[in-house]
Design an enzyme around this catalytic site. Structure first.
Site, PDB file in Angstrom:
ATOM      1  N   ARG A 128       0.510  15.803  30.870  1.00 41.98           N
ATOM      2  CA  ARG A 128      -0.657  14.920  30.806  1.00 41.98           C
ATOM      3  C   ARG A 128      -1.354  15.357  29.534  1.00 41.98           C
ATOM      4  O   ARG A 128      -1.761  16.514  29.401  1.00 41.98           O
ATOM      5  CB  ARG A 128      -1.552  15.120  32.032  1.00 41.98           C
ATOM      6  CG  ARG A 128      -2.966  14.519  31.924  1.00 41.98           C
ATOM      7  CD  ARG A 128      -2.936  12.997  31.813  1.00 41.98           C
ATOM      8  NE  ARG A 128      -4.280  12.402  31.913  1.00 41.98           N
ATOM      9  CZ  ARG A 128      -5.103  12.207  30.871  1.00 41.98           C
ATOM     10  NH1 ARG A 128      -4.737  12.553  29.653  1.00 41.98           N
ATOM     11  NH2 ARG A 128      -6.289  11.659  31.062  1.00 41.98           N
ATOM     12  N   HIS A 131      -6.872  16.548  26.873  1.00 42.49           N
ATOM     13  CA  HIS A 131      -7.979  15.590  26.957  1.00 42.49           C
ATOM     14  C   HIS A 131      -9.221  16.244  27.545  1.00 42.49           C
ATOM     15  O   HIS A 131      -9.193  17.403  27.948  1.00 42.49           O
ATOM     16  CB  HIS A 131      -7.562  14.392  27.827  1.00 42.49           C
ATOM     17  CG  HIS A 131      -7.422  14.757  29.287  1.00 42.49           C
ATOM     18  ND1 HIS A 131      -6.337  15.435  29.787  1.00 42.49           N
ATOM     19  CD2 HIS A 131      -8.255  14.553  30.354  1.00 42.49           C
ATOM     20  CE1 HIS A 131      -6.495  15.638  31.088  1.00 42.49           C
ATOM     21  NE2 HIS A 131      -7.646  15.116  31.462  1.00 42.49           N
ATOM     22  N   GLU A 199      -9.218   7.132  35.130  1.00 44.18           N
ATOM     23  CA  GLU A 199      -8.215   7.970  34.476  1.00 44.18           C
ATOM     24  C   GLU A 199      -7.778   7.338  33.148  1.00 44.18           C
ATOM     25  O   GLU A 199      -7.270   8.024  32.266  1.00 44.18           O
ATOM     26  CB  GLU A 199      -7.031   8.158  35.442  1.00 44.18           C
ATOM     27  CG  GLU A 199      -5.880   8.981  34.940  1.00 44.18           C
ATOM     28  CD  GLU A 199      -6.229  10.410  34.524  1.00 44.18           C
ATOM     29  OE1 GLU A 199      -7.268  10.933  34.943  1.00 44.18           O
ATOM     30  OE2 GLU A 199      -5.442  10.978  33.752  1.00 44.18           O
ATOM     31  N   HIS A 313     -19.248  15.491  64.373  1.00 45.28           N
ATOM     32  CA  HIS A 313     -20.078  16.227  63.417  1.00 45.28           C
ATOM     33  C   HIS A 313     -20.568  15.283  62.340  1.00 45.28           C
ATOM     34  O   HIS A 313     -20.152  14.116  62.284  1.00 45.28           O
ATOM     35  CB  HIS A 313     -19.263  17.359  62.773  1.00 45.28           C
ATOM     36  CG  HIS A 313     -18.187  16.856  61.848  1.00 45.28           C
ATOM     37  ND1 HIS A 313     -16.976  16.396  62.301  1.00 45.28           N
ATOM     38  CD2 HIS A 313     -18.144  16.712  60.484  1.00 45.28           C
ATOM     39  CE1 HIS A 313     -16.231  16.007  61.266  1.00 45.28           C
ATOM     40  NE2 HIS A 313     -16.919  16.182  60.155  1.00 45.28           N
ATOM     41  N   HIS A 315     -22.213  15.625  57.929  1.00 46.83           N
ATOM     42  CA  HIS A 315     -22.455  16.514  56.793  1.00 46.83           C
ATOM     43  C   HIS A 315     -23.839  16.206  56.229  1.00 46.83           C
ATOM     44  O   HIS A 315     -24.089  15.085  55.794  1.00 46.83           O
ATOM     45  CB  HIS A 315     -21.381  16.317  55.728  1.00 46.83           C
ATOM     46  CG  HIS A 315     -20.005  16.500  56.297  1.00 46.83           C
ATOM     47  ND1 HIS A 315     -19.405  17.735  56.403  1.00 46.83           N
ATOM     48  CD2 HIS A 315     -19.139  15.606  56.850  1.00 46.83           C
ATOM     49  CE1 HIS A 315     -18.223  17.592  56.980  1.00 46.83           C
ATOM     50  NE2 HIS A 315     -18.033  16.316  57.271  1.00 46.83           N
ATOM     51  N   GLU A 320     -18.434  11.991  52.378  1.00 46.10           N
ATOM     52  CA  GLU A 320     -17.137  12.694  52.479  1.00 46.10           C
ATOM     53  C   GLU A 320     -16.016  11.781  52.009  1.00 46.10           C
ATOM     54  O   GLU A 320     -15.944  10.617  52.408  1.00 46.10           O
ATOM     55  CB  GLU A 320     -16.894  13.114  53.934  1.00 46.10           C
ATOM     56  CG  GLU A 320     -15.523  13.740  54.180  1.00 46.10           C
ATOM     57  CD  GLU A 320     -15.374  14.261  55.616  1.00 46.10           C
ATOM     58  OE1 GLU A 320     -16.379  14.289  56.356  1.00 46.10           O
ATOM     59  OE2 GLU A 320     -14.244  14.616  55.987  1.00 46.10           O
ATOM     60  N   HIS A 359     -19.108  11.427  62.825  1.00 42.12           N
ATOM     61  CA  HIS A 359     -17.695  11.052  62.910  1.00 42.12           C
ATOM     62  C   HIS A 359     -16.885  12.148  63.579  1.00 42.12           C
ATOM     63  O   HIS A 359     -17.367  13.266  63.779  1.00 42.12           O
ATOM     64  CB  HIS A 359     -17.129  10.736  61.526  1.00 42.12           C
ATOM     65  CG  HIS A 359     -17.279  11.838  60.512  1.00 42.12           C
ATOM     66  ND1 HIS A 359     -18.483  12.145  59.934  1.00 42.12           N
ATOM     67  CD2 HIS A 359     -16.381  12.719  59.986  1.00 42.12           C
ATOM     68  CE1 HIS A 359     -18.327  13.152  59.083  1.00 42.12           C
ATOM     69  NE2 HIS A 359     -17.052  13.539  59.104  1.00 42.12           N
TER      70      HIS A 359
HETATM   71 MN    MN Z   1      -8.633  15.749  33.240  1.00 37.91          MN
HETATM   72 MN    MN Z   2     -16.364  15.365  58.198  1.00 38.31          MN
END
Ligand code: MN
Ligand code: MN
Length: 421
Positions: A128, A131, A199, A313, A315, A320, A359
């Site tokens: 790759r 960069h 990308e 639970h 966050h 997420e 969730h």
């Molecule tokens: Mn990169």
């Molecule tokens: Mn989670």
């Protein structure tokens, strides 16, 4: 209260749960309706299982077959929580000589403002191209081996080899490289802390030099016009190359310890001892507390045995972004105003959970379910529902759950990230 989409339940006073409780004999009787009765509305309390849920088609049988919780949602689902699923198997692959790449960003999964992901393959020796970019880059090695390099602004250089289960973290703007090693190159997941990252929009060594007036490049880099004429005119991006020398030889070639960095930009996540382990599976948590350079991405590698669940639970500090590595399962996400959605997920899928939404994840397959949880945050944090109920004075819990304190005692009081079946 369950989903009120079934308006017949409220208008007739007919209790769906009482009807279901009457047993299969009653259901069979209801199904064998007279021709007159058959002309009456049929969705009295059992819409998922009577003719109401019949589907004359057309049908995409592959998707239909692997998404039972979309085709026949649990009765607890309700309303619309927005898109929470995409799959790398739907993302267009950019195939070049030496490998390929594809991505799932905010363009594919609009609520994911904080994180975008790229899955990339490099064959042995292929690069790759060198960069840098505006986002921080976190990566998980899925397959094979690779050599990575990253340079600090002070000129110190990090070089390391990584294999399956390893991570790296490259700060925004720091120039870096990835090269596939033997015998069969590598595949890895890149996670960027910008939902709109692309990308295809990175700063490339080839393009930087190709778009500088040659007389300036000659003055800056002491190159002759003949040298400059040989430089790439267009981006290389992914391209084949000779295999590198050994790691020790490459380190020595650039000056050894004199130019070595202080920081450790790689981490062996797959090989670390589990942060939590139970009969239902295990969790490995990596964030800035044990991988200090990873200042903006916290992560968990989760393995759930068949029938086990990642407990209820949420966050408190971030949304997420999940990448499913193997196995299958389902997740329900609950949002305010009684909105809830249950979906099935499989290997190579991406799941998104809005910030602070409750969730769970259940392994619905016959093999281990393995997935990554990623958060744009310096630290991993989760709140356990069981743990919270366990910390309530008994009368407070009883007043809210309408259960006798002796019943509430059955609920585990401590956080158990994975609960066995
Ligand atoms: Mn990169
Ligand atoms: Mn989670």
């Amino acid at each position: 209260m369950y989903d009120s989409d079934d308006s017949s339940a409220s208008t007739t006073g007919f209790s769906r749960s009482a009807f279901l409780g009457a047993g299969t004999a009653a259901l069979a009787t209801a199904a064998v309706a007279t021709s007159a009765a058959a002309q009456q509305p049929q969705n009295i309390g059992n819409a998922e299982h009577d003719h109401s849920s019949s589907d004359p088609g057309p049908v995409n049988s592959t998707l239909f077959g692997i998404n039972p919780n979309t085709n026949t949602p649990p009765r607890t689902d309700h309303g619309d929580i927005g898109p929470v699923w995409y799959s790398f198997d739907l993302a267009r692959k950019r195939v070049e000589e030496g490998g390929w790449t594809h991505q799932i960003t905010q363009r594919e999964l609009p609520p994911s403002k904080d994180i975008a992901g790229v899955n990339m393959r490099l064959t042995a020796g292929s690069f790759r191209e060198l960069h840098w970019h505006t986002a921080n880059e976190w990566a998980y090695m899925e397959y094979g081996t690779a050599r990575i390099t990253v340079m600090n602004p002070d000129g110190t250089m990090f070089i390391d080899d990584v294999s399956e289960g390893d991570l790296w973290f490259f700060p925004a703007g720091y120039p870096h490289s990835i090269q596939g090693l033997g015998p069969d190159g590598c595949q890895f997941l890149l996670v960027f802390d910008e939902g709109n990252f692309s990308e295809d929009g990175t700063f490339l060594l080839s393009e930087f030099m190709a778009h500088i007036p040659p007389e300036v490049l000659a003055k800056n880099s002491n190159l002759s016009p003949t040298d400059i004429a040989k430089l790439p005119k267009e981006q290389l991006y992914i391209f084949p190359a000779q295999m590198p020398k050994s790691l020790a030889e490459d380190k020595a070639a650039i000056g050894g310890n004199r130019v070595a960095v202080q920081q450790q930009y790689t981490f062996k996540m797959g090989a670390m001892a589990p942060t939590f382990k139970s009969s239902g599976g295990e969790v490995r948590i990596v964030d800035s507390s044990n991988f200090p350079v990873s200042t903006s991405i916290a992560s968990a590698l989760v393995r759930i045995k068949p029938g086990g669940i990642r407990e209820l639970h949420w966050h408190p500090n971030a949304s997420e972004w999940q990448f499913w590595l193997s196995g299958q399962g389902r997740m329900t996400i609950v949002m305010p105003d009684a909105r809830a959605r249950t979906m099935d997920f499989h290997a190579n899928d991406v799941a998104f959970v809005p910030a602070v939404a409750g969730h769970y994840i259940e392994n619905t397959g016959e093999t281990d379910l393995v997935f990554l949880e990623m958060f744009k945050a310096p630290r991993f944090m989760d709140v356990s529902l069981n743990n919270w109920i366990g910390r309530m004075p008994p009368e407070m819990a009883s007043a809210h759950l309408k259960l006798d304190p002796s019943v509430i005692k059955k609920i585990p009081t401590e956080k158990q990230p994975i609960i066995g079946k």
